[in-house]
Design a protein around this motif. Structure first.
Motif, mmCIF file in Angstrom:
data_model
loop_
_atom_site.group_PDB
_atom_site.id
_atom_site.type_symbol
_atom_site.label_atom_id
_atom_site.label_comp_id
_atom_site.label_asym_id
_atom_site.label_seq_id
_atom_site.Cartn_x
_atom_site.Cartn_y
_atom_site.Cartn_z
ATOM 1 N N ARG A 189 1.195 -37.638 -1.644
ATOM 2 C CA ARG A 189 -0.085 -37.030 -2.024
ATOM 3 C C ARG A 189 -1.083 -37.240 -0.883
ATOM 4 N N GLY A 190 -2.224 -36.578 -1.001
ATOM 5 C CA GLY A 190 -3.337 -36.796 -0.093
ATOM 6 C C GLY A 190 -2.985 -36.593 1.364
ATOM 7 N N MET A 191 -3.500 -37.485 2.198
ATOM 8 C CA MET A 191 -3.277 -37.360 3.637
ATOM 9 C C MET A 191 -1.801 -37.485 4.001
ATOM 10 N N GLY A 192 -1.083 -38.357 3.315
ATOM 11 C CA GLY A 192 0.332 -38.521 3.611
ATOM 12 C C GLY A 192 1.105 -37.234 3.418
ATOM 13 N N LEU A 193 0.833 -36.538 2.321
ATOM 14 C CA LEU A 193 1.501 -35.271 2.063
ATOM 15 C C LEU A 193 1.068 -34.213 3.073
ATOM 16 N N GLY A 194 -0.199 -34.237 3.451
ATOM 17 C CA GLY A 194 -0.680 -33.310 4.468
ATOM 18 C C GLY A 194 0.007 -33.523 5.804
ATOM 19 N N LEU A 195 0.147 -34.776 6.205
ATOM 20 C CA LEU A 195 0.850 -35.098 7.450
ATOM 21 C C LEU A 195 2.313 -34.669 7.374
ATOM 22 N N LEU A 196 2.939 -34.990 6.267
ATOM 23 C CA LEU A 196 4.346 -34.658 6.061
ATOM 24 C C LEU A 196 4.571 -33.150 6.163
ATOM 25 N N THR A 197 3.702 -32.377 5.536
ATOM 26 C CA THR A 197 3.868 -30.922 5.505
ATOM 27 C C THR A 197 3.801 -30.313 6.898
ATOM 28 N N ILE A 198 2.850 -30.776 7.699
ATOM 29 C CA ILE A 198 2.730 -30.256 9.061
ATOM 30 C C ILE A 198 3.924 -30.681 9.919
ATOM 31 N N LEU A 199 4.307 -31.936 9.835
ATOM 32 C CA LEU A 199 5.423 -32.419 10.650
ATOM 33 C C LEU A 199 6.727 -31.715 10.280
ATOM 34 N N ALA A 200 6.920 -31.477 8.994
ATOM 35 C CA ALA A 200 8.156 -30.845 8.537
ATOM 36 C C ALA A 200 8.291 -29.418 9.053
ATOM 37 N N ALA A 201 7.169 -28.764 9.284
ATOM 38 C CA ALA A 201 7.187 -27.375 9.755
ATOM 39 C C ALA A 201 7.448 -27.266 11.254
#
Length: 254
Positions: A14-26
């Motif tokens: 959730r939050g910043m962690g999920l935001g970071l994860l989403t960008i890195l995964a792409a």
């Protein structure tokens, strides 16, 4: 060893962690381990279903055996670990020092400070062996941890635990010639932890959005070098709103 860059992001559901994860995964040529207390969270299941390079993994802050198991699983699946983004943390009490229960200090220090040490100790051997030759340990801190730029928010349990972890970042930089260790302030973000702090300080919600700060956090990690980046406390970006929490410099004073 693969040509991929292998990341571990903690607090990733959730939050910043999920935001970071989403960008890195792409990004191309990445493998991202999403550390979360609940790796079966729908947010992680959805992203893992969409992206085969995302691996949700159960991560419990300040649990030595669990942290060691996480690193062992990363080594088993990816064979290497290049970047840790230590994002998981807790901020759960607001009040003056005089009335902050000692248990709250202990809870914040055990998660935000000791949790950082436990994670590094578990990961150090694999991280320092990164085939990139420039492993990164990035700690998501807070501007509230700055003592040189003190912000009177009545959150001493949280801020002191983050300030102590900032010291650990400095120590890791000094102790490891090849490791890039840096602290990053993400600004005051509208998340499950940021918004209660805002309410406690008379605001309806925190002033910044996850999507506004995550690219700035990653900009401090991408292309980081030992000489220019390590052992420093970076702002996600300078902000110029004129509010007490705005920091208009690239770095946050310790």
């Amino acid at each position: 060893m693969s040509s991929n860059t292998v990341y571990l992001v903690t607090g990733a559901n959730r939050g910043m962690g999920l935001g970071l994860l989403t960008i890195l995964a792409a990004r191309p040529n990445t493998i991202v381990f999403a550390g979360a207390r609940n790796p079966d969270a729908q947010s992680l299941k959805d992203l893992a279903a969409e992206r085969s390079n995302v691996h949700p993994i159960k991560f419990i802050v300040n649990d030595k055996a669990n942290n060691e198991a996480v690193v062992a699983e990363i080594e088993k699946i990816a064979g290497q670990l290049d970047v840790i983004i230590a994002n998981a943390g807790v901020a759960q009490f607001y009040g003056p020092v005089a009335t902050t229960p000692l248990d709250e200090y202990k809870a914040h220090w055990e998660i935000n400070t000791l949790g950082t040490i436990v994670l590094y100790q578990a990961a150090q051997e694999l991280l320092l062996a990164s085939p990139t030759g420039i492993p990164v340990f990035a700690y998501v801190s807070t501007g509230a941890a700055s003592m040189a730029r003190f912000l009177p928010m009545k959150n001493s349990a949280y801020a002191s635990s983050k300030a102590a972890a900032n010291f650990i970042v400095k120590a890791l930089d000094a102790e490891n010639p090849s490791l890039i260790a840096l602290a990053i302030s993400p600004g005051w973000v509208a998340t499950d932890t940021g918004n209660p702090a805002a309410v406690a300080n008379g605001l309806p919600e925190a002033p910044m959005r996850v999507e506004d700060v995550v690219p700035g956090i990653l900009s401090r990690i991408d292309g980081a070098t030992k000489e220019k980046s390590s052992g420093r406390f970076w702002n996600f970006k300078p902000t110029f709103g004129g509010m007490p929490w705005d920091i208009n410099t690239e770095e946050v004073p310790w």
